[in-house]
Design a protein around this motif. Structure first.
Motif, PDB file in Angstrom:
ATOM      1  N   SER A   6       0.739  -1.277  -0.175  1.00  0.00           N
ATOM      2  CA  SER A   6      -0.089  -0.086   0.180  1.00  0.00           C
ATOM      3  C   SER A   6       0.964   1.260   0.085  1.00  0.00           C
ATOM      4  O   SER A   6       2.161   1.295   0.238  1.00  0.00           O
ATOM      5  CB  SER A   6      -0.922   0.143   1.202  1.00  0.00           C
ATOM      6  OG  SER A   6      -0.063   0.073   2.423  1.00  0.00           O
ATOM      7  N   GLY A   7       0.157   2.374  -0.122  1.00  0.00           N
ATOM      8  CA  GLY A   7       1.049   3.603  -0.080  1.00  0.00           C
ATOM      9  C   GLY A   7       1.006   4.480  -1.449  1.00  0.00           C
ATOM     10  O   GLY A   7       1.708   5.702  -1.476  1.00  0.00           O
ATOM     11  N   GLY A   8       1.058   3.731  -2.495  1.00  0.00           N
ATOM     12  CA  GLY A   8       0.867   4.506  -3.905  1.00  0.00           C
ATOM     13  C   GLY A   8       0.115   5.588  -4.022  1.00  0.00           C
ATOM     14  O   GLY A   8      -0.816   5.630  -3.164  1.00  0.00           O
ATOM     15  N   GLY A   9       0.455   6.418  -4.908  1.00  0.00           N
ATOM     16  CA  GLY A   9      -0.649   7.458  -5.426  1.00  0.00           C
ATOM     17  C   GLY A   9       0.267   8.564  -6.315  1.00  0.00           C
ATOM     18  O   GLY A   9       1.203   8.174  -6.960  1.00  0.00           O
ATOM     19  N   LEU A  10      -0.469   9.726  -6.461  1.00  0.00           N
ATOM     20  CA  LEU A  10       0.105  10.594  -7.498  1.00  0.00           C
ATOM     21  C   LEU A  10       0.831  11.753  -6.642  1.00  0.00           C
ATOM     22  O   LEU A  10       0.413  12.276  -5.777  1.00  0.00           O
ATOM     23  CB  LEU A  10      -0.974  11.101  -8.299  1.00  0.00           C
ATOM     24  CG  LEU A  10      -0.794  12.501  -9.096  1.00  0.00           C
ATOM     25  CD1 LEU A  10       0.275  12.010 -10.298  1.00  0.00           C
ATOM     26  CD2 LEU A  10      -2.132  13.116  -9.633  1.00  0.00           C
ATOM     27  N   VAL A  11       1.981  12.045  -7.032  1.00  0.00           N
ATOM     28  CA  VAL A  11       2.772  12.905  -6.499  1.00  0.00           C
ATOM     29  C   VAL A  11       3.713  13.937  -7.482  1.00  0.00           C
ATOM     30  O   VAL A  11       3.969  13.260  -8.614  1.00  0.00           O
ATOM     31  CB  VAL A  11       3.769  12.455  -5.326  1.00  0.00           C
ATOM     32  CG1 VAL A  11       4.784  11.391  -6.038  1.00  0.00           C
ATOM     33  CG2 VAL A  11       4.473  13.269  -4.648  1.00  0.00           C
ATOM     34  N   LEU A  17       6.951   9.899  -0.977  1.00  0.00           N
ATOM     35  CA  LEU A  17       5.993   9.010  -0.697  1.00  0.00           C
ATOM     36  C   LEU A  17       6.738   7.655   0.048  1.00  0.00           C
ATOM     37  O   LEU A  17       8.024   7.446  -0.135  1.00  0.00           O
ATOM     38  CB  LEU A  17       5.304   8.310  -1.995  1.00  0.00           C
ATOM     39  CG  LEU A  17       4.107   8.827  -2.877  1.00  0.00           C
ATOM     40  CD1 LEU A  17       3.933   8.111  -4.090  1.00  0.00           C
ATOM     41  CD2 LEU A  17       3.081   8.972  -1.895  1.00  0.00           C
ATOM     42  N   THR A  89       7.972   6.491 -11.934  1.00  0.00           N
ATOM     43  CA  THR A  89       6.516   6.122 -12.164  1.00  0.00           C
ATOM     44  C   THR A  89       6.390   4.627 -12.537  1.00  0.00           C
ATOM     45  O   THR A  89       7.435   4.253 -13.421  1.00  0.00           O
ATOM     46  CB  THR A  89       5.985   7.053 -13.349  1.00  0.00           C
ATOM     47  OG1 THR A  89       5.758   8.358 -12.887  1.00  0.00           O
ATOM     48  CG2 THR A  89       4.561   6.436 -13.617  1.00  0.00           C
ATOM     49  N   THR A 115       1.393  -1.822  -6.114  1.00  0.00           N
ATOM     50  CA  THR A 115       0.849  -0.439  -5.830  1.00  0.00           C
ATOM     51  C   THR A 115       1.400   0.620  -6.836  1.00  0.00           C
ATOM     52  O   THR A 115       2.626   0.815  -7.025  1.00  0.00           O
ATOM     53  CB  THR A 115       1.098  -0.146  -4.298  1.00  0.00           C
ATOM     54  OG1 THR A 115       0.377   1.154  -4.007  1.00  0.00           O
ATOM     55  CG2 THR A 115       2.586   0.350  -3.906  1.00  0.00           C
ATOM     56  N   VAL A 117       2.857   4.042  -8.540  1.00  0.00           N
ATOM     57  CA  VAL A 117       3.016   5.309  -8.056  1.00  0.00           C
ATOM     58  C   VAL A 117       3.441   6.272  -9.451  1.00  0.00           C
ATOM     59  O   VAL A 117       3.779   5.726 -10.574  1.00  0.00           O
ATOM     60  CB  VAL A 117       4.472   5.223  -7.414  1.00  0.00           C
ATOM     61  CG1 VAL A 117       5.234   6.517  -7.325  1.00  0.00           C
ATOM     62  CG2 VAL A 117       4.541   4.568  -6.024  1.00  0.00           C
ATOM     63  N   THR A 118       2.578   7.231  -9.421  1.00  0.00           N
ATOM     64  CA  THR A 118       2.777   8.155 -10.527  1.00  0.00           C
ATOM     65  C   THR A 118       3.572   9.381 -10.096  1.00  0.00           C
ATOM     66  O   THR A 118       2.874   9.994  -9.403  1.00  0.00           O
ATOM     67  CB  THR A 118       1.260   8.257 -11.154  1.00  0.00           C
ATOM     68  OG1 THR A 118       0.697   7.297 -11.630  1.00  0.00           O
ATOM     69  CG2 THR A 118       1.384   9.230 -12.355  1.00  0.00           C
TER      70      THR A 118
END
Length: 121
Positions: A6-11, A17, A89, A115, A117-118
């Motif tokens: 878990s923990g991915g996302g857009l940054v 992150l 990414t 997960t 990551v972008t």
């Protein structure tokens, strides 16, 4: 045995992150945990590893920016990612080399679900 990442996302580029990966199930011991990354159109690459003895190693592309750490009591490994770049990414996968109760020898083919990551420029 399951690995839950878990923990991915857009940054934005330059941001940070932290990913987490928790191993659960009938685990006797974990010899090594690792993070891999698969960028679009590319092969999966090894990013960071941590052994049961606490030794950490990093791929050249993330050396000095990423930090792998662990909580042995929780069978959890973390990946702190700083100074993120658009080329970071990808889908990040955790992997474990572990021994579970139903087996007589450790195996290294335990994978989390990945997960995403972008990193935007």
């Amino acid at each position: 045995v399951q690995l839950q990442a878990s923990g991915g996302g857009l940054v934005q580029a330059g941001g940070s992150l932290t990913l987490s990966c928790a191993a659960s199930g009938s685990i006797i011991r974990i010899d090594r945990m690792a993070w891999y990354r698969q960028a679009p159109g590319k092969e999966r690459e090894l990013i960071a590893t941590m052994t049961s003895g606490g030794s950490a190693n990093y791929g050249d592309s993330v050396q000095g920016r990423f930090t792998i750490s662990r909580n042995r009591n929780l069978n959890t490994v973390y990946l702190r990612m700083n100074s993120l770049k658009p080329e970071d990414t990808g889908v990040y996968y955790c992997n474990a080399d572990l021994l579970e109760y139903s087996r007589t020898a450790p195996r290294n083919d335990y994978w989390g679900q990945g997960t995403l990551v972008t990193v935007s420029s």
